[in-house]
Every structure is written in C-alpha cells, then in structure tokens.
Motif scaffolding. Structure first.
Motif, PDB file in Angstrom:
ATOM      1  N   LEU A   1      11.250  27.592  39.785  1.00 46.80           N
ATOM      2  CA  LEU A   1      10.563  27.539  41.059  1.00 46.80           C
ATOM      3  C   LEU A   1      10.345  26.098  41.523  1.00 46.80           C
ATOM      4  CD1 LEU A   1       9.146  28.983  43.379  1.00 46.80           C
ATOM      5  CD2 LEU A   1       7.042  28.990  42.013  1.00 46.80           C
ATOM      6  N   GLY A   2       9.948  25.217  40.604  1.00 49.56           N
ATOM      7  CA  GLY A   2       9.695  23.831  40.983  1.00 49.56           C
ATOM      8  C   GLY A   2      10.935  23.163  41.556  1.00 49.56           C
ATOM      9  N   TYR A   3      12.069  23.354  40.888  1.00 48.76           N
ATOM     10  CA  TYR A   3      13.320  22.742  41.347  1.00 48.76           C
ATOM     11  C   TYR A   3      13.735  23.291  42.714  1.00 48.76           C
ATOM     12  CZ  TYR A   3      18.365  22.047  41.709  1.00 48.76           C
ATOM     13  OH  TYR A   3      19.622  21.740  42.160  1.00 48.76           O
ATOM     14  N   VAL A   4      13.675  24.600  42.876  1.00 49.00           N
ATOM     15  CA  VAL A   4      14.097  25.219  44.140  1.00 49.00           C
ATOM     16  C   VAL A   4      13.147  24.834  45.264  1.00 49.00           C
ATOM     17  CG1 VAL A   4      14.475  27.424  45.328  1.00 49.00           C
ATOM     18  CG2 VAL A   4      15.237  27.125  42.963  1.00 49.00           C
ATOM     19  N   PHE A   5      11.847  24.751  44.969  1.00 46.54           N
ATOM     20  CA  PHE A   5      10.895  24.367  46.014  1.00 46.54           C
ATOM     21  C   PHE A   5      11.158  22.945  46.499  1.00 46.54           C
ATOM     22  CE2 PHE A   5       6.904  22.470  47.452  1.00 46.54           C
ATOM     23  CZ  PHE A   5       6.536  23.366  48.428  1.00 46.54           C
ATOM     24  N   VAL A   6      11.400  22.028  45.566  1.00 49.16           N
ATOM     25  CA  VAL A   6      11.689  20.642  45.954  1.00 49.16           C
ATOM     26  C   VAL A   6      12.964  20.585  46.786  1.00 49.16           C
ATOM     27  CG1 VAL A   6      12.378  18.375  45.072  1.00 49.16           C
ATOM     28  CG2 VAL A   6      10.462  19.593  44.020  1.00 49.16           C
ATOM     29  N   LEU A   7      13.999  21.313  46.365  1.00 47.88           N
ATOM     30  CA  LEU A   7      15.276  21.272  47.065  1.00 47.88           C
ATOM     31  C   LEU A   7      15.165  21.823  48.478  1.00 47.88           C
ATOM     32  CD1 LEU A   7      18.333  20.723  46.983  1.00 47.88           C
ATOM     33  CD2 LEU A   7      18.635  23.052  46.096  1.00 47.88           C
ATOM     34  N   ARG A   8      14.466  22.941  48.645  1.00 45.65           N
ATOM     35  CA  ARG A   8      14.462  23.615  49.942  1.00 45.65           C
ATOM     36  C   ARG A   8      13.289  23.214  50.839  1.00 45.65           C
ATOM     37  NH1 ARG A   8      18.244  27.221  50.548  1.00 45.65           N
ATOM     38  NH2 ARG A   8      17.188  27.998  52.417  1.00 45.65           N
ATOM     39  N   ALA A   9      12.150  22.895  50.256  1.00 40.64           N
ATOM     40  CA  ALA A   9      10.976  22.587  51.071  1.00 40.64           C
ATOM     41  C   ALA A   9      10.754  21.094  51.271  1.00 40.64           C
ATOM     42  CB  ALA A   9       9.721  23.201  50.443  1.00 40.64           C
TER      43      ALA A   9
ATOM     44  N   GLU B   1      14.307  33.062  54.586  1.00 44.59           N
ATOM     45  CA  GLU B   1      15.282  32.798  53.534  1.00 44.59           C
ATOM     46  C   GLU B   1      14.608  32.174  52.314  1.00 44.59           C
ATOM     47  OE1 GLU B   1      19.775  31.228  53.800  1.00 44.59           O
ATOM     48  OE2 GLU B   1      18.287  29.630  54.002  1.00 44.59           O
ATOM     49  N   ASN B   2      13.637  31.291  52.559  1.00 48.36           N
ATOM     50  CA  ASN B   2      12.947  30.650  51.444  1.00 48.36           C
ATOM     51  C   ASN B   2      12.155  31.657  50.608  1.00 48.36           C
ATOM     52  OD1 ASN B   2      13.869  28.073  51.884  1.00 48.36           O
ATOM     53  ND2 ASN B   2      12.095  27.423  53.083  1.00 48.36           N
ATOM     54  N   VAL B   3      11.621  32.682  51.247  1.00 45.02           N
ATOM     55  CA  VAL B   3      10.926  33.713  50.475  1.00 45.02           C
ATOM     56  C   VAL B   3      11.870  34.299  49.427  1.00 45.02           C
ATOM     57  CG1 VAL B   3       9.813  35.976  50.561  1.00 45.02           C
ATOM     58  CG2 VAL B   3       9.334  34.295  52.347  1.00 45.02           C
ATOM     59  N   GLN B   4      13.077  34.618  49.850  1.00 46.23           N
ATOM     60  CA  GLN B   4      14.061  35.190  48.922  1.00 46.23           C
ATOM     61  C   GLN B   4      14.402  34.220  47.803  1.00 46.23           C
ATOM     62  OE1 GLN B   4      16.901  35.936  52.178  1.00 46.23           O
ATOM     63  NE2 GLN B   4      16.699  38.121  51.764  1.00 46.23           N
ATOM     64  N   TYR B   5      14.639  32.955  48.164  1.00 49.02           N
ATOM     65  CA  TYR B   5      14.993  31.954  47.154  1.00 49.02           C
ATOM     66  C   TYR B   5      13.849  31.721  46.177  1.00 49.02           C
ATOM     67  CZ  TYR B   5      19.501  30.451  49.026  1.00 49.02           C
ATOM     68  OH  TYR B   5      20.822  30.401  49.406  1.00 49.02           O
ATOM     69  N   PHE B   6      12.632  31.643  46.664  1.00 46.69           N
ATOM     70  CA  PHE B   6      11.497  31.369  45.787  1.00 46.69           C
ATOM     71  C   PHE B   6      11.213  32.555  44.865  1.00 46.69           C
ATOM     72  CE2 PHE B   6       9.710  28.341  49.242  1.00 46.69           C
ATOM     73  CZ  PHE B   6      10.606  27.362  48.841  1.00 46.69           C
ATOM     74  N   VAL B   7      11.363  33.769  45.374  1.00 44.88           N
ATOM     75  CA  VAL B   7      11.178  34.946  44.525  1.00 44.88           C
ATOM     76  C   VAL B   7      12.198  34.943  43.392  1.00 44.88           C
ATOM     77  CG1 VAL B   7      11.412  37.452  44.437  1.00 44.88           C
ATOM     78  CG2 VAL B   7      10.096  36.394  46.287  1.00 44.88           C
ATOM     79  N   ASP B   8      13.456  34.675  43.722  1.00 41.20           N
ATOM     80  CA  ASP B   8      14.495  34.620  42.688  1.00 41.20           C
ATOM     81  C   ASP B   8      14.235  33.483  41.700  1.00 41.20           C
ATOM     82  OD1 ASP B   8      15.751  36.748  43.894  1.00 41.20           O
ATOM     83  OD2 ASP B   8      17.187  35.514  44.996  1.00 41.20           O
ATOM     84  N   ALA B   9      13.714  32.345  42.212  1.00 40.07           N
ATOM     85  CA  ALA B   9      13.469  31.194  41.345  1.00 40.07           C
ATOM     86  C   ALA B   9      12.370  31.475  40.329  1.00 40.07           C
ATOM     87  CB  ALA B   9      13.102  29.980  42.191  1.00 40.07           C
ATOM     88  N   VAL B  10      11.371  32.248  40.732  1.00 41.01           N
ATOM     89  CA  VAL B  10      10.305  32.599  39.802  1.00 41.01           C
ATOM     90  C   VAL B  10      10.871  33.390  38.631  1.00 41.01           C
ATOM     91  CG1 VAL B  10       8.197  33.971  39.511  1.00 41.01           C
ATOM     92  CG2 VAL B  10       8.480  32.540  41.535  1.00 41.01           C
ATOM     93  N   GLU B  11      11.810  34.284  38.907  1.00 38.94           N
ATOM     94  CA  GLU B  11      12.384  35.134  37.864  1.00 38.94           C
ATOM     95  C   GLU B  11      13.137  34.336  36.806  1.00 38.94           C
ATOM     96  OE1 GLU B  11      11.725  38.322  37.722  1.00 38.94           O
ATOM     97  OE2 GLU B  11      10.561  38.195  39.573  1.00 38.94           O
TER      98      GLU B  11
END
Length: 394
Positions: free
Chosen positions: A183-191, A169-179
C-alpha cells in the motif's frame, strides 16, 4: 419582474435546470455506485482504507483546479457532471473493457499475464480511457458549446473528469495493494508521484475541444479535438509504457509530463490575459448606458480587485449586495466573451446572441439597482474615484 441570474449567466431558460445534465448526473452516479459496490464486495475491509486514501488527492487538487475557474466560473452542475462522468461512467466502462482486453490476450495465449498487463496498460488502456473521459468533452462541444469560451474552460472540465476518474481508479489500486502488502509504495506512486496523470492527459483533449468551440465552421473545428485526443493518448501511453524501463524510463516520462504541465500553465495565463483584453475592448461600449465606468473596468480586470469589490459590496449592503456584485462581475465577463464569440463564429444564431446580450446588460443594470435600493449613498469604492456607476433611469 423576477429574474434568475444563474439562468442568464448559464444561457438557459429561467427557473428550469437542464434535464440532460440532471439525467447525466443520475446515470453517472449509478455507475459510480456500481463500481464502488464491486470494490467493496471484493475488497472487504480493505475497501474503506482504499476509499479514504483515494479521497486525499482529490481534497488537495480539486480546490486548486476550481481556483483556475475564478474569472469566468463554470456552472456547478456542469462541473459536477464532469467529475461524476470521470468517476462513474468512464471508470466503470474502462475497467470492464480493460479487463476484457487482458482476458482476450491471455486466453488466446498471445501473451502471458504479465506481458498482457503491459500491452493493455501501454496500448489498450490509454485509448479506452482517454476516449471515455473525452466523450463528455465531445458531448459539450456538440450540445453545450456556449460553455466553452476558451482553453481555460476546456482544461477545467477535463481536469474535473480526470480527477474523478483517478479517484475511482485509485480505490481499486489501493484495495489491491492492501492485499499484497504494498500500500505504501502504490500510494506514493499514484497519489504523490503521478496524481495529475489523468487530469493532465485529458486536458489535452479539453484544449482541442475548446479550440474547436471557439472556431468557426471549417478544418480547425473538425481537427482540433482529434489532435487533442491523440495527444492525450500519446502522453498516457508514454507514462504507462515507461514502467518497463526502470527509473530512466520513468524520469523521461515525468520530464515530458512536466513540460506539458508548464505548457498548460502558459496557455492558462495567456487565456486569462485574453479575457481581460476582451473586457477592456468591448465593455467601454456600454459606458453611455451607465453600467460601467473606467474604474469598474480596472476592477473587472483583476482577481484581487474583484475580491475587494465583493467585500466592499457586503460592507455596503450585506449578502444581497455581495451576491449582486458577483452577478455583475460574471455578467460583465460573459458579455465580453459573447461579443468575441459573435465575431468569431459566424454560424451562431444572431437572434439568440442578441437576446443573451440584452439579458446580460439587464442583469448588470439590476445588480446596480440593488445597491441603490439597499444603500442610496453607498460608501466610496476601494478601486477608483468615479465609483460604482449608478443605473440610468428612463
């Protein structure tokens, strides 16, 4: 006569892997490849970044989860299947069903896209995802109940499923976040903020399934898995729904999740004490057979002394005797759990239980014979004065 220690410890036929587990691993792997291929196709160059970042939390948490499994290790094939089920089967079908749910809400104009996402995330996704993740645990309860010897086993398998699901699931979220350059915000939230959301939720299902596996026929066996699943859905829904209420809502959900984590730690600690008590209660019965001494009981009751025993075995006879000591420790633990299971679950096949008991006793005898064969006079053990008991001779 050749023996297969892993087959005895796993309660399967010697020399033959479970066809069901092999097929399950293949199917789950195919599902994982499908969803990763889709992410790579839609994400382009962002996919590599997303994949690498998604692996980081797994690299941190997977060893910690496996460290909980040291007293009575689960079969590697079963753990692999659980992880791949979460990463492949559950993640793929959850993505499809959640997307269909969102499309249904927006295309019928029941909600806008933003509100639709919130409804799906809060009420739809928790049900879909926890059902799909929990399916493998329910399958184990039906087909491999002997692997579930307590709450720790349920938590271990659930955590493996949850870590696999979260990684994909994180792969999908991180790919979308890059677009969208977040990415930094989503990585902190999920990882960092919520890396254990999926393992923690599914662990509640795992405990319910483990309670059912340990119980005899009756109301508890029927209801415990359902209660665990409902708890997993409720916690998942609370976390997803809290995002609408800002920092206050997130803090409340985090507090509830932290309380659940503390409760799980307490349950795991009590379960470890339970296993140690079972070893102390049942294994003295085998003292006259010559496969256990009082000092061996103390060695078996502590993870540090078990490690010391394996180091001693290696110094006494190399890797072969170290492997024999590992088999001895696992067989002794399985033997104590087998006695407990036979007393608690009256619907089990008594002939099968007795056969497995004899195999475990035999494996412990063979482990001891390994020391005599390679080291007729092994050095003194570091865990007591009576030493590693020699096998009885006919």
């Amino acid at each position: 006569m050749a023996i297969d220690p892993s087959a005895i410890l796993q309660g399967r036929a010697p020399g033959r892997a479970s066809i069901g587990v092999i097929l399950g691993i293949v199917f789950a792997s195919v599902c994982l490849l499908v969803i990763l291929a889709f992410d790579a196709f839609t994400g382009g160059g962002s996919f590599v970044v997303g994949l690498l970042l998604a692996v980081l939390p797994v690299a941190v948490w997977l060893p910690l989860v496996l460290a909980l499994d040291r007293l009575e290790p689960e079969p590697p094939s079963a753990l692999t299947f659980a992880f791949l089920w979460g990463a492949g089967v559950a993640a793929l079908f959850a993505s499809v069903l959640n997307t269909l749910g969102l499309s249904l809400l927006t295309e019928t104009e029941l909600t806008g896209e933003q509100d639709g996402w919130y409804v799906v995330a809060t009420f739809g996704a928790p049900v879909v995802e926890e059902l799909l993740k929990g399916a493998v645990l329910f399958g184990m309860l039906w087909w491999r109940r002997q692997e579930l010897n307590g709450p720790t086993d349920g938590v271990i398998y659930a955590a493996m499923v949850g870590l696999g699901f979260a990684a994909t699931e994180n792969v999908q979220y991180f790919v979308d976040a890059v677009e969208v350059d977040q990415l930094g915000y989503v990585f902190v939230l999920r990882a960092i903020v919520s890396p254990l959301l999926h393992p923690l939720c599914t662990a509640m299902t795992g405990i319910g399934v483990a309670v059912a596996a340990m119980s005899g026929p009756g109301r508890t066996r029927r209801r415990a898995p359902l209660y665990g699943l409902l708890g997993a859905i409720a916690l998942h829904s609370l976390w997803n729904g809290s995002t609408k209420f800002g920092i206050g809502g997130l803090a409340f959900a985090y507090l509830v999740g932290f309380a659940v984590l503390i409760a799980l730690i307490v349950i795991l600690a009590r379960d470890r004490r339970r296993i140690v008590q079972l070893i102390g209660h049942y294994l003295p019965l085998y003292g006259p057979v010559g496969i256990v001494t009082p000092d061996d009981l103390r060695m078996l009751s502590s993870l540090p002394t078990r490690r010391a025993a394996r180091r001693w075995a290696r110094s006494a006879g190399g890797r072969v005797t170290e492997r024999a000591m590992t088999d001895y420790q696992q067989a002794a633990t399985e033997l104590a759990l087998l006695h407990q299971r036979a007393g608690a679950q009256k619907d089990l096949d008594p002939h099968g239980l007795e056969q497995q008991r004899q195999y475990l006793v035999w494996l412990m005898q063979q482990a001891r014979a390994t020391f005599v064969a390679r080291q007729p006079r092994p050095p003194a053990t570091p865990w007591g004065t009576t030493g590693f008991a020699q096998p009885t001779r006919p």
